[in-house]
Design a protein around this motif. Structure first.
Motif, short mmCIF file in Angstrom:
data_model
loop_
_atom_site.label_atom_id
_atom_site.label_comp_id
_atom_site.label_asym_id
_atom_site.label_seq_id
_atom_site.Cartn_x
_atom_site.Cartn_y
_atom_site.Cartn_z
N UNK A 52 -6.47 30.69 7.81
CA UNK A 52 -5.79 30.59 6.96
C UNK A 52 -6.41 30.03 5.81
N UNK A 53 -7.49 29.84 5.90
CA UNK A 53 -8.24 28.68 4.78
C UNK A 53 -9.72 29.26 4.57
N UNK A 54 -10.28 29.05 3.80
CA UNK A 54 -11.97 29.47 3.85
C UNK A 54 -12.70 28.88 2.43
N UNK A 55 -13.16 27.95 2.69
CA UNK A 55 -14.32 26.89 1.82
C UNK A 55 -15.15 28.04 0.43
N UNK A 56 -14.86 27.91 -0.26
CA UNK A 56 -15.02 28.59 -1.56
C UNK A 56 -16.62 27.64 -2.16
N UNK A 57 -16.37 26.55 -2.03
CA UNK A 57 -18.05 25.14 -2.37
C UNK A 57 -17.06 24.25 -1.97
N UNK A 58 -18.73 23.30 -1.90
CA UNK A 58 -19.75 23.64 -2.17
C UNK A 58 -20.30 24.09 -1.20
N UNK A 59 -21.21 24.89 -1.21
CA UNK A 59 -22.11 25.95 0.12
C UNK A 59 -21.87 25.09 0.91
N UNK A 60 -22.49 23.81 1.45
CA UNK A 60 -23.02 23.42 1.85
C UNK A 60 -21.75 22.46 3.29
N UNK A 96 -21.29 11.07 -1.55
CA UNK A 96 -20.57 10.28 -2.76
C UNK A 96 -19.51 11.69 -2.92
N UNK A 97 -18.31 11.02 -3.34
CA UNK A 97 -17.11 12.12 -3.46
C UNK A 97 -17.81 13.49 -4.29
N UNK A 98 -16.88 15.10 -3.88
CA UNK A 98 -17.61 16.12 -4.76
C UNK A 98 -16.66 16.58 -5.33
N UNK A 99 -16.56 17.73 -5.68
CA UNK A 99 -15.83 18.73 -5.94
C UNK A 99 -15.93 19.89 -4.88
N UNK A 100 -14.18 20.55 -4.18
CA UNK A 100 -14.27 21.22 -3.07
C UNK A 100 -13.16 21.84 -3.90
N UNK A 101 -13.51 23.22 -3.21
CA UNK A 101 -12.17 24.37 -2.92
C UNK A 101 -11.84 25.79 -2.34
N UNK A 102 -11.17 25.42 -2.09
CA UNK A 102 -10.76 25.55 -0.81
C UNK A 102 -9.60 26.92 -2.08
N UNK A 103 -9.72 28.48 -0.57
CA UNK A 103 -8.80 29.57 -0.80
C UNK A 103 -7.76 29.68 0.25
N UNK A 104 -6.56 29.43 0.19
CA UNK A 104 -5.51 28.82 1.17
C UNK A 104 -4.35 30.54 1.02
N UNK A 105 -3.93 31.03 2.90
CA UNK A 105 -2.95 31.73 2.22
C UNK A 105 -1.66 30.94 1.75
N UNK A 113 -1.20 31.44 -7.96
CA UNK A 113 -1.48 32.98 -7.43
C UNK A 113 -2.13 33.73 -7.38
N UNK A 114 -3.47 34.08 -6.39
CA UNK A 114 -4.24 35.55 -7.05
C UNK A 114 -3.16 36.56 -6.69
N UNK A 115 -4.10 37.36 -7.15
CA UNK A 115 -3.18 39.04 -6.85
C UNK A 115 -3.16 39.35 -4.94
N UNK A 116 -4.14 38.39 -4.10
CA UNK A 116 -3.75 38.62 -2.88
C UNK A 116 -3.06 38.34 -2.06
N UNK A 117 -2.15 37.29 -3.14
CA UNK A 117 -1.45 36.31 -2.92
C UNK A 117 -2.46 34.89 -1.89
N UNK A 118 -3.07 34.40 -2.66
CA UNK A 118 -3.96 33.14 -2.28
C UNK A 118 -3.63 32.40 -3.13
N UNK A 119 -4.22 31.27 -2.93
CA UNK A 119 -3.92 29.76 -3.63
C UNK A 119 -5.37 29.35 -4.00
N UNK A 120 -6.37 29.33 -5.15
CA UNK A 120 -7.34 28.18 -4.80
C UNK A 120 -7.10 26.40 -4.95
#
Length: 302
Positions: free
Chosen positions: A277-285, A219-228, A249-256
């Motif tokens: 240039x990307x990191x998966x923040x959540x979901x943990x799976x 099923x659809x779920x909420x996903x958050x990436x941290x992108x340069x 943009x955050x202090x490290x010049x990255x974007x959720x």
């Protein structure tokens, strides 16, 4: 006036109203005049009526803004229409350019798709869908290296990453299936189909929840990436999914970047394409699965 000329005028008209914020009738007419289409206000109204009848786009007047806009809530598949408009516009540009010079292709580089098969089937499939007829064909299964005969009720043609697929209901089943037209041979159009499409059009809405073709993974779920910062410009110009939402943009010049979708194979492939240039923040799976793929890949180089 020739149909081609009217078609080009309609293209310019729709694109202009979409690109600019509530243009007035006068600005629309001036714009068309600049494109060598001098028409009256009454003809413009008839164009609006034609666009509504032919394409399902509702162009309405907003009194507060004193201009026109496309009412997406009342319109049919606005995003799909503009993809179609893009294809038609590019085809027109190349057609006119080739008339002026047979060397125009020396200045254009396409992805190499000369080995792609089945493009000639698109017309016959579209005719079958519009006439509500079944189609029969032989389909090749790449993974199993097998060939199988199918008769299906075709419902939709779908394009993904420069490949075309026909989506339909195979004879004897009560669920939709997807078939790559590059794997279809011996295509023929058959009898009128008798099944009711409404339940299957509900199934088609599942494509709204995915990237690509595979909607059978939960099923659809909420996903958050941290992108340069560098890659975020590409995501702004070409979103990965219609649910994409880019935060400040955050202090490290990255974007959720947030999504609400089914994290299927195609979506994970898009994440992996972005590389470091990307990191998966959540979901943990999903985070763990992407991490596992990267580790397995890294081991092949160790």
């Amino acid at each position: 006036m020739a149909t081609h000329i009217i078609s080009r005028r309609i293209q310019y008209l729709i694109q202009y109203i979409n690109d600019f914020s509530y243009p007035s009738k006068e600005k629309i007419l001036d714009f068309l005049n600049e494109k060598d289409f001098t028409i009256s206000a009454r003809t413009l109204e008839r164009d609006f009526e034609r666009i509504r009848a032919d394409f399902g786009l509702e162009i309405e007047y907003n009194k507060n803004s004193n201009g026109y806009f496309i009412n997406e809530e009342k319109s049919v598949k606005v995003a799909s229409f503009f993809k179609f408009l893009e294809i038609v516009s590019i085809a027109d540009i190349f057609s006119e350019s080739l008339k002026n010079s047979n060397k125009i292709l020396d200045f254009v580089s396409f992805d190499d798709s000369k080995y792609f098969r089945g493009i000639e089937n698109i017309k016959e499939i579209l005719i079958a869908i519009s006439q509500k007829r079944e189609i029969s064909f032989v389909h090749e299964n790449f993974s199993g290296n097998t060939f199988k005969d199918y008769t299906i009720t075709p419902i939709l043609l779908k394009e993904y990453e420069n490949r075309w697929y026909v989506i339909g209901v195979p004879e004897g089943l009560d669920e939709i299936r997807t078939f790559g037209i590059d794997r279809i041979t011996a295509l023929s159009c058959g009898k009128l189909f008798k099944i009711k499409l409404k339940p299957f059009k509900t199934q088609l809405k599942k494509f709204d929840n995915i990237v690509g073709l595979d909607f059978n993974q939960g099923e659809p779920t909420k996903i958050r990436l941290l992108v340069d910062r560098i890659h975020i410009k590409y995501m702004k110009s070409l979103p990965l999914h219609h649910s994409q939402m880019i935060h400040s943009e955050n202090e490290k010049r990255q974007f959720f970047v947030d999504f609400f979708l089914i994290p299927n194979y195609e979506f994970m492939t898009q994440i992996l394409k972005i590389g470091d240039e990307v990191e998966v923040i959540y979901p943990p799976e999903l985070r763990d699965e992407i991490k596992s793929i990267i580790i397995k890949s890294l081991k092949k180089y160790s």
